[in-house]
Design a protein around this motif. Sequence first.
Motif, PDB file in Angstrom:
ATOM      1  N   ASP A 101      -1.352 -83.289  66.346  1.00  0.00           N
ATOM      2  CA  ASP A 101      -2.293 -83.019  66.393  1.00  0.00           C
ATOM      3  C   ASP A 101      -2.668 -84.521  67.137  1.00  0.00           C
ATOM      4  OD1 ASP A 101      -2.274 -79.778  65.848  1.00  0.00           O
ATOM      5  OD2 ASP A 101      -3.790 -81.089  64.379  1.00  0.00           O
ATOM      6  N   LEU A 102      -2.485 -83.697  68.730  1.00  0.00           N
ATOM      7  CA  LEU A 102      -2.549 -85.735  69.355  1.00  0.00           C
ATOM      8  C   LEU A 102      -3.645 -85.814  70.139  1.00  0.00           C
ATOM      9  CD1 LEU A 102       1.238 -85.789  70.407  1.00  0.00           C
ATOM     10  CD2 LEU A 102       0.349 -86.914  68.409  1.00  0.00           C
ATOM     11  N   THR A 103      -4.250 -85.092  70.526  1.00  0.00           N
ATOM     12  CA  THR A 103      -5.483 -84.637  71.708  1.00  0.00           C
ATOM     13  C   THR A 103      -6.945 -85.140  70.652  1.00  0.00           C
ATOM     14  OG1 THR A 103      -5.460 -82.224  72.239  1.00  0.00           O
ATOM     15  CG2 THR A 103      -4.234 -83.582  73.361  1.00  0.00           C
ATOM     16  N   ILE A 104      -7.923 -85.630  71.431  1.00  0.00           N
ATOM     17  CA  ILE A 104      -8.918 -85.355  70.735  1.00  0.00           C
ATOM     18  C   ILE A 104     -10.097 -84.706  71.760  1.00  0.00           C
ATOM     19  CG2 ILE A 104      -8.774 -87.221  68.961  1.00  0.00           C
ATOM     20  CD1 ILE A 104     -10.556 -88.823  71.523  1.00  0.00           C
ATOM     21  N   SER A 105     -11.575 -84.737  71.945  1.00  0.00           N
ATOM     22  CA  SER A 105     -12.752 -83.805  73.269  1.00  0.00           C
ATOM     23  C   SER A 105     -13.079 -85.021  73.403  1.00  0.00           C
ATOM     24  CB  SER A 105     -12.528 -83.241  71.929  1.00  0.00           C
ATOM     25  OG  SER A 105     -11.785 -81.596  71.731  1.00  0.00           O
ATOM     26  N   VAL A 106     -12.967 -85.382  74.276  1.00  0.00           N
ATOM     27  CA  VAL A 106     -14.296 -86.133  74.645  1.00  0.00           C
ATOM     28  C   VAL A 106     -14.966 -85.865  76.271  1.00  0.00           C
ATOM     29  CG1 VAL A 106     -13.087 -88.466  74.517  1.00  0.00           C
ATOM     30  CG2 VAL A 106     -12.527 -87.238  76.431  1.00  0.00           C
ATOM     31  N   ASP A 107     -16.107 -86.211  76.008  1.00  0.00           N
ATOM     32  CA  ASP A 107     -17.651 -86.669  76.826  1.00  0.00           C
ATOM     33  C   ASP A 107     -16.676 -86.748  78.927  1.00  0.00           C
ATOM     34  OD1 ASP A 107     -17.129 -88.617  76.300  1.00  0.00           O
ATOM     35  OD2 ASP A 107     -19.649 -88.363  76.784  1.00  0.00           O
ATOM     36  N   LYS A 108     -15.721 -87.343  78.706  1.00  0.00           N
ATOM     37  CA  LYS A 108     -15.748 -87.942  80.350  1.00  0.00           C
ATOM     38  C   LYS A 108     -14.588 -88.008  80.407  1.00  0.00           C
ATOM     39  CE  LYS A 108     -18.196 -91.866  79.966  1.00  0.00           C
ATOM     40  NZ  LYS A 108     -19.073 -91.486  78.437  1.00  0.00           N
ATOM     41  N   LYS A 109     -14.039 -87.862  81.858  1.00  0.00           N
ATOM     42  CA  LYS A 109     -12.465 -89.290  81.878  1.00  0.00           C
ATOM     43  C   LYS A 109     -12.941 -90.345  82.340  1.00  0.00           C
ATOM     44  CE  LYS A 109      -8.654 -88.587  84.410  1.00  0.00           C
ATOM     45  NZ  LYS A 109      -7.332 -87.536  84.815  1.00  0.00           N
ATOM     46  N   VAL A 110     -12.099 -91.312  81.410  1.00  0.00           N
ATOM     47  CA  VAL A 110     -12.426 -92.690  82.160  1.00  0.00           C
ATOM     48  C   VAL A 110     -11.236 -93.520  82.196  1.00  0.00           C
ATOM     49  CG1 VAL A 110     -13.771 -94.471  81.672  1.00  0.00           C
ATOM     50  CG2 VAL A 110     -14.926 -92.723  81.568  1.00  0.00           C
ATOM     51  N   GLU A 111     -10.538 -93.552  82.600  1.00  0.00           N
ATOM     52  CA  GLU A 111      -9.112 -94.428  82.495  1.00  0.00           C
ATOM     53  C   GLU A 111      -9.747 -95.496  81.373  1.00  0.00           C
ATOM     54  OE1 GLU A 111      -6.561 -93.216  83.634  1.00  0.00           O
ATOM     55  OE2 GLU A 111      -7.540 -91.117  85.082  1.00  0.00           O
ATOM     56  N   THR A 112      -8.389 -95.599  80.456  1.00  0.00           N
ATOM     57  CA  THR A 112      -8.870 -96.230  79.493  1.00  0.00           C
ATOM     58  C   THR A 112      -7.545 -96.821  79.301  1.00  0.00           C
ATOM     59  OG1 THR A 112     -10.798 -95.386  79.335  1.00  0.00           O
ATOM     60  CG2 THR A 112      -9.725 -96.753  77.113  1.00  0.00           C
ATOM     61  N   GLU A 113      -7.578 -98.009  79.230  1.00  0.00           N
ATOM     62  CA  GLU A 113      -6.077 -98.371  78.556  1.00  0.00           C
ATOM     63  C   GLU A 113      -5.796 -97.616  77.239  1.00  0.00           C
ATOM     64  OE1 GLU A 113      -3.469-102.795  76.965  1.00  0.00           O
ATOM     65  OE2 GLU A 113      -5.567-102.242  77.439  1.00  0.00           O
ATOM     66  N   ASN A 114      -3.890 -97.193  77.311  1.00  0.00           N
ATOM     67  CA  ASN A 114      -3.370 -96.460  76.562  1.00  0.00           C
ATOM     68  C   ASN A 114      -4.376 -95.015  75.945  1.00  0.00           C
ATOM     69  OD1 ASN A 114      -1.758 -98.852  75.566  1.00  0.00           O
ATOM     70  ND2 ASN A 114      -2.980 -99.861  74.127  1.00  0.00           N
TER      71      ASN A 114
END
Length: 241
Positions: free
Chosen positions: A107-120
């Motif tokens: 299980d490699l993904t998490i749910s987030v509120d928006k897309k913000v290009e972030t390191e790693n």
Amino acid sequence: MKYINEIDSEGFAIIDNVYSENEIEKIISEIEKVTETENRNATFRKSEDLFAIRQFHKEIPATLKYIFNHNLKEIIKSIFGEGYFITKSIYFDKPEKSNWFVAYHQDLTISVDKKVETENFENWTNKQNQFAVQPPKEILEQNFTIRIHLDKTTKDNGALKVLNKSHAKGIVRTENIVIENETESICEVEKGGIMIMKPLIFHASSKTTNNERRRVIHIEFSNQKLPNQLEWSEKEYFELN
């Protein structure tokens, strides 16, 4: 608590008798109140092989007072400590004649509120207005999942299979795992029991062969703050006292 070392070492643990028969029936009753009527919400997915409700704790919040009973609160507190919150929840109802199966994966993904290009933070997706992303493994390593079993689950109705200790390998491409070289466990759980697992443990499930239903509530937890103004999109706190 005796399960701490087991989870750290093997990547999972099974604990029976967390819920009484009455508590399970109350959880099922609250689910049926919502699912008996036609629901076209995007978080509801229905097919011949599977009925699922995403964002379960938000769609059917009346279940939470039964889910977070004294036993579960004590288990979370004694194994992981305080400060955790829900980050994702899914209800799975696998029908008696289901041919649905899931191959080995992490299980490699998490749910987030928006897309913000972030390191790693990699492999962004957006499905049904829900952003998901693969965070650094350090975040996944600190999270945990609890699967609540509303039915007795065996190898014949889709109990999870796991590769013991595989969570300790970090993030690994599935094709680089040689299953024959791993120790595989079938995680059979009694009705009212739970399975605790680390997100990075390789896990899979098979088709149903015994005509027995399998209903599971899958809840993911974290205690971590995300960087760069990212926020967990399903974040919800719960009381441990």
